[in-house]
Design an enzyme around this catalytic site. Sequence first.
Site, PDB file in Angstrom:
ATOM      1  N   THR A 166       0.579  -1.360   0.295  1.00 18.35           N
ATOM      2  CA  THR A 166       0.074  -0.493   0.040  1.00 18.35           C
ATOM      3  C   THR A 166       0.799   1.569  -0.112  1.00 18.35           C
ATOM      4  O   THR A 166       2.153   0.795  -0.261  1.00 18.35           O
ATOM      5  CB  THR A 166      -1.137  -0.002   1.339  1.00 18.35           C
ATOM      6  N   ASN A 167       0.707   2.698   0.105  1.00 13.32           N
ATOM      7  CA  ASN A 167       1.094   3.573   0.312  1.00 13.32           C
ATOM      8  C   ASN A 167       0.112   4.619   1.489  1.00 13.32           C
ATOM      9  O   ASN A 167      -0.669   4.196   2.248  1.00 13.32           O
ATOM     10  CB  ASN A 167       1.350   3.924  -0.851  1.00 13.32           C
TER      11      ASN A 167
END
Length: 223
Positions: free
Chosen positions: A29-30
């Site tokens: 993810t980020n």
Amino acid sequence: MPNRNPERMRVLVTAGPTRERIDPVRFLTNDSSGRMGFAIAEAAARAGHDVVLVAGPVSLETPKGVRRVDVESAREMLAACKKEWRATNALYMAAAVADWRPANQLAGKWRAKDGGAQTARIELVRNPDVLATLTGGKRDPDRIVVAFALETGDGERRARAKLAKKGADWIVLNGPGALNAETTRLVVLGANGLSITIPERTKKAAARDLVALLRHAPAVEQP
Ligand code: CTP
């Protein structure tokens, strides 16, 4: 598609990161918090528009009067947006969509100790480009499309290229400092060549300025 009444549009907003599963307990993810997209959804609803918010996994409250659709991965985000697209007059594509996902999602937990290896690889495959898939890479005189770009280095040149490639009317450019922050400084580039600077302010205040773009769609040039 319904007629576009500038006072009451159907506005689709995407927000947050996507989550690309490796196994049942791990994912890629980020750092996106979703705050910018949620603030846009809130500002658009307050301005009297019908708002659908397609949200990646974030822990934010749904703004009042907004219909929220929760998704996890880029592919789920694309499917949810496709369902809304016909009725959409304006899109704010604020989500930080992961460009890649693991080629294989393991059904059981990945156990590092089983093989005793000191290195490991995850093979990645390209995710769909949600925005470019929706627009087909072309501007549409019946819709206003606002893209976002988080850039380092020569951001303006790159953002202009994305604006053209993704069929957007506007692209909102911010630096990596905006990730997970309360405030932001934005540069908004228009397909008509305009460049508007929104000086450092809270994401809520910046969101109101971005919603005001709905009244100033750059004209689509006739071929
Ligand atoms: N976007 C999208 N689907 C993707 C990647 C990006 O819809 N798979 C959208 C983003 O929501 C944003 C715009 O495209 O509105 C630009 O995103 P950005 O990550 O800056 O661009 P990329 O196309 O991923 O290019 P790069 O990774 O080379 O910077």
